[in-house]
Design a protein around this motif. Structure first.
Motif, PDB file in Angstrom:
ATOM      1  N   ARG A  38     -16.056  -5.038 -55.021  1.00  0.00           N
ATOM      2  CA  ARG A  38     -15.249  -4.741 -56.197  1.00  0.00           C
ATOM      3  C   ARG A  38     -16.103  -4.856 -57.447  1.00  0.00           C
ATOM      4  O   ARG A  38     -17.133  -5.543 -57.460  1.00  0.00           O
ATOM      5  N   GLN A  39     -15.628  -4.187 -58.482  1.00  0.00           N
ATOM      6  CA  GLN A  39     -16.374  -4.183 -59.743  1.00  0.00           C
ATOM      7  C   GLN A  39     -15.418  -4.120 -60.914  1.00  0.00           C
ATOM      8  O   GLN A  39     -14.544  -3.249 -60.976  1.00  0.00           O
ATOM      9  N   ASP A  40     -15.622  -5.054 -61.830  1.00  0.00           N
ATOM     10  CA  ASP A  40     -14.939  -5.045 -63.115  1.00  0.00           C
ATOM     11  C   ASP A  40     -15.834  -4.348 -64.122  1.00  0.00           C
ATOM     12  O   ASP A  40     -17.065  -4.440 -64.016  1.00  0.00           O
ATOM     13  N   PRO A  41     -15.269  -3.700 -65.139  1.00  0.00           N
ATOM     14  CA  PRO A  41     -16.117  -3.096 -66.163  1.00  0.00           C
ATOM     15  C   PRO A  41     -17.034  -4.138 -66.798  1.00  0.00           C
ATOM     16  O   PRO A  41     -16.613  -5.246 -67.104  1.00  0.00           O
ATOM     17  N   GLY A  42     -18.284  -3.797 -66.922  1.00  0.00           N
ATOM     18  CA  GLY A  42     -19.228  -4.707 -67.558  1.00  0.00           C
ATOM     19  C   GLY A  42     -19.797  -5.754 -66.633  1.00  0.00           C
ATOM     20  O   GLY A  42     -20.601  -6.588 -67.060  1.00  0.00           O
ATOM     21  N   LYS A  43     -19.368  -5.727 -65.376  1.00  0.00           N
ATOM     22  CA  LYS A  43     -19.884  -6.700 -64.413  1.00  0.00           C
ATOM     23  C   LYS A  43     -20.564  -5.980 -63.257  1.00  0.00           C
ATOM     24  O   LYS A  43     -20.347  -4.786 -63.034  1.00  0.00           O
ATOM     25  N   ASP A  44     -21.368  -6.729 -62.522  1.00  0.00           N
ATOM     26  CA  ASP A  44     -22.001  -6.160 -61.341  1.00  0.00           C
ATOM     27  C   ASP A  44     -20.982  -6.008 -60.216  1.00  0.00           C
ATOM     28  O   ASP A  44     -20.018  -6.758 -60.133  1.00  0.00           O
ATOM     29  N   ARG A  45     -21.234  -5.045 -59.346  1.00  0.00           N
ATOM     30  CA  ARG A  45     -20.405  -4.898 -58.164  1.00  0.00           C
ATOM     31  C   ARG A  45     -20.647  -6.100 -57.258  1.00  0.00           C
ATOM     32  O   ARG A  45     -21.800  -6.500 -57.041  1.00  0.00           O
ATOM     33  N   GLU A  46     -19.575  -6.679 -56.728  1.00  0.00           N
ATOM     34  CA  GLU A  46     -19.717  -7.876 -55.903  1.00  0.00           C
ATOM     35  C   GLU A  46     -19.144  -7.679 -54.509  1.00  0.00           C
ATOM     36  O   GLU A  46     -18.174  -6.942 -54.307  1.00  0.00           O
ATOM     37  N   PHE A  47     -19.747  -8.362 -53.585  1.00  0.00           N
ATOM     38  CA  PHE A  47     -19.290  -8.365 -52.192  1.00  0.00           C
ATOM     39  C   PHE A  47     -17.955  -9.084 -52.107  1.00  0.00           C
ATOM     40  O   PHE A  47     -17.783 -10.155 -52.681  1.00  0.00           O
ATOM     41  N   VAL A  48     -17.016  -8.516 -51.366  1.00  0.00           N
ATOM     42  CA  VAL A  48     -15.714  -9.145 -51.146  1.00  0.00           C
ATOM     43  C   VAL A  48     -15.564  -9.584 -49.693  1.00  0.00           C
ATOM     44  O   VAL A  48     -15.207 -10.718 -49.414  1.00  0.00           O
ATOM     45  N   ALA A  49     -15.856  -8.671 -48.763  1.00  0.00           N
ATOM     46  CA  ALA A  49     -15.686  -8.980 -47.344  1.00  0.00           C
ATOM     47  C   ALA A  49     -16.505  -8.003 -46.514  1.00  0.00           C
ATOM     48  O   ALA A  49     -16.736  -6.871 -46.924  1.00  0.00           O
ATOM     49  N   GLY A  50     -16.925  -8.462 -45.333  1.00  0.00           N
ATOM     50  CA  GLY A  50     -17.671  -7.600 -44.434  1.00  0.00           C
ATOM     51  C   GLY A  50     -17.235  -7.832 -43.001  1.00  0.00           C
ATOM     52  O   GLY A  50     -16.739  -8.906 -42.648  1.00  0.00           O
ATOM     53  N   ILE A  51     -17.433  -6.807 -42.168  1.00  0.00           N
ATOM     54  CA  ILE A  51     -17.050  -6.899 -40.764  1.00  0.00           C
ATOM     55  C   ILE A  51     -18.056  -6.119 -39.933  1.00  0.00           C
ATOM     56  O   ILE A  51     -18.426  -4.994 -40.261  1.00  0.00           O
ATOM     57  N   SER A  52     -18.506  -6.707 -38.859  1.00  0.00           N
ATOM     58  CA  SER A  52     -19.461  -6.035 -37.979  1.00  0.00           C
ATOM     59  C   SER A  52     -18.750  -4.988 -37.139  1.00  0.00           C
ATOM     60  O   SER A  52     -17.526  -4.878 -37.145  1.00  0.00           O
ATOM     61  N   TRP A  53     -19.526  -4.244 -36.345  1.00  0.00           N
ATOM     62  CA  TRP A  53     -18.940  -3.125 -35.612  1.00  0.00           C
ATOM     63  C   TRP A  53     -17.881  -3.543 -34.608  1.00  0.00           C
ATOM     64  O   TRP A  53     -16.915  -2.815 -34.374  1.00  0.00           O
ATOM     65  N   THR A  54     -18.010  -4.720 -34.032  1.00  0.00           N
ATOM     66  CA  THR A  54     -17.012  -5.189 -33.068  1.00  0.00           C
ATOM     67  C   THR A  54     -15.985  -6.122 -33.713  1.00  0.00           C
ATOM     68  O   THR A  54     -15.015  -6.495 -33.078  1.00  0.00           O
ATOM     69  N   GLY A  55     -16.251  -6.514 -34.951  1.00  0.00           N
ATOM     70  CA  GLY A  55     -15.375  -7.497 -35.578  1.00  0.00           C
ATOM     71  C   GLY A  55     -15.753  -8.936 -35.246  1.00  0.00           C
ATOM     72  O   GLY A  55     -15.065  -9.864 -35.657  1.00  0.00           O
ATOM     73  N   SER A  56     -16.846  -9.126 -34.512  1.00  0.00           N
ATOM     74  CA  SER A  56     -17.231 -10.476 -34.120  1.00  0.00           C
ATOM     75  C   SER A  56     -17.824 -11.256 -35.295  1.00  0.00           C
ATOM     76  O   SER A  56     -17.820 -12.486 -35.312  1.00  0.00           O
ATOM     77  N   LYS A  57     -18.366 -10.534 -36.272  1.00  0.00           N
ATOM     78  CA  LYS A  57     -18.871 -11.181 -37.495  1.00  0.00           C
ATOM     79  C   LYS A  57     -18.022 -10.724 -38.662  1.00  0.00           C
ATOM     80  O   LYS A  57     -17.896  -9.525 -38.912  1.00  0.00           O
ATOM     81  N   ILE A  58     -17.409 -11.675 -39.333  1.00  0.00           N
ATOM     82  CA  ILE A  58     -16.597 -11.395 -40.524  1.00  0.00           C
ATOM     83  C   ILE A  58     -16.962 -12.432 -41.570  1.00  0.00           C
ATOM     84  O   ILE A  58     -17.103 -13.618 -41.255  1.00  0.00           O
ATOM     85  N   SER A  59     -17.117 -11.982 -42.791  1.00  0.00           N
ATOM     86  CA  SER A  59     -17.415 -12.923 -43.863  1.00  0.00           C
ATOM     87  C   SER A  59     -16.690 -12.510 -45.137  1.00  0.00           C
ATOM     88  O   SER A  59     -16.334 -11.342 -45.310  1.00  0.00           O
ATOM     89  N   TYR A  60     -16.476 -13.501 -46.000  1.00  0.00           N
ATOM     90  CA  TYR A  60     -15.729 -13.295 -47.238  1.00  0.00           C
ATOM     91  C   TYR A  60     -16.433 -13.983 -48.392  1.00  0.00           C
ATOM     92  O   TYR A  60     -17.108 -15.005 -48.229  1.00  0.00           O
ATOM     93  N   ALA A  61     -16.226 -13.431 -49.575  1.00  0.00           N
ATOM     94  CA  ALA A  61     -16.624 -14.132 -50.783  1.00  0.00           C
ATOM     95  C   ALA A  61     -15.742 -15.362 -50.938  1.00  0.00           C
ATOM     96  O   ALA A  61     -14.566 -15.347 -50.549  1.00  0.00           O
ATOM     97  N   ASP A  62     -16.296 -16.416 -51.501  1.00  0.00           N
ATOM     98  CA  ASP A  62     -15.528 -17.650 -51.666  1.00  0.00           C
ATOM     99  C   ASP A  62     -14.250 -17.424 -52.470  1.00  0.00           C
ATOM    100  O   ASP A  62     -13.224 -18.058 -52.224  1.00  0.00           O
TER     101      ASP A  62
END
Length: 125
Positions: A38-62
């Motif tokens: 996600r990105q707010d105006p004037g800010k850098d784009r930030e990671f929110v969540a990711g998922i691997s191809w099988t779903g075995s790895k999932i991670s989130y921003a705090d």
């Protein structure tokens, strides 16, 4: 040609829920990890969540842990972001991205290969 098309962004009240979708084409979807950013105006784009191809790895921003859930349906070439307990600070343009390979690391989670065009989420207080 790889295309990622996000949908589902709307105006929602604080405390509400929303589900974003990202439909992919032009790639073998099940071979690629996917992410939401996600990105707010004037800010850098930030990671929110990711998922691997099988779903075995999932991670989130705090900032979204416990409130957002990423999932994928490989048969539908779609990745989702379920957002609950939304806060005004969640207001941003949300983008999906596809990674080069089936997974991603902490060091390259902000570096997907392809990006969608984004969908606006506005959380009103």
């Amino acid at each position: 040609q790889v295309q990622l098309v996000e949908s589902g962004g709307v105006v929602v009240q604080a405390g509400g829920s929303l589900r974003l979708s990202c439909a992919a084409s032009g790639l073998t979807f099940s071979y690629h990890a996917m992410g939401w950013f996600r990105q707010d105006p004037g800010k850098d784009r930030e990671f929110v969540a990711g998922i691997s191809w099988t779903g075995s790895k999932i991670s989130y921003a705090d900032s979204v842990k416990g409130r957002f859930t990423i999932s994928r349906d490989n048969a539908k070439y779609t990745v989702y972001l379920q957002m609950n307990s939304l806060k005004p600070e969640d207001t941003a343009v949300y983008y999906c991205g596809s990674y080069h390979g089936p997974t991603y690391t902490d060091s390259d989670q902000n570096k997907p290969t392809y990006w969608g065009q984004g969908t606006q989420v506005t959380v009103s207080s």
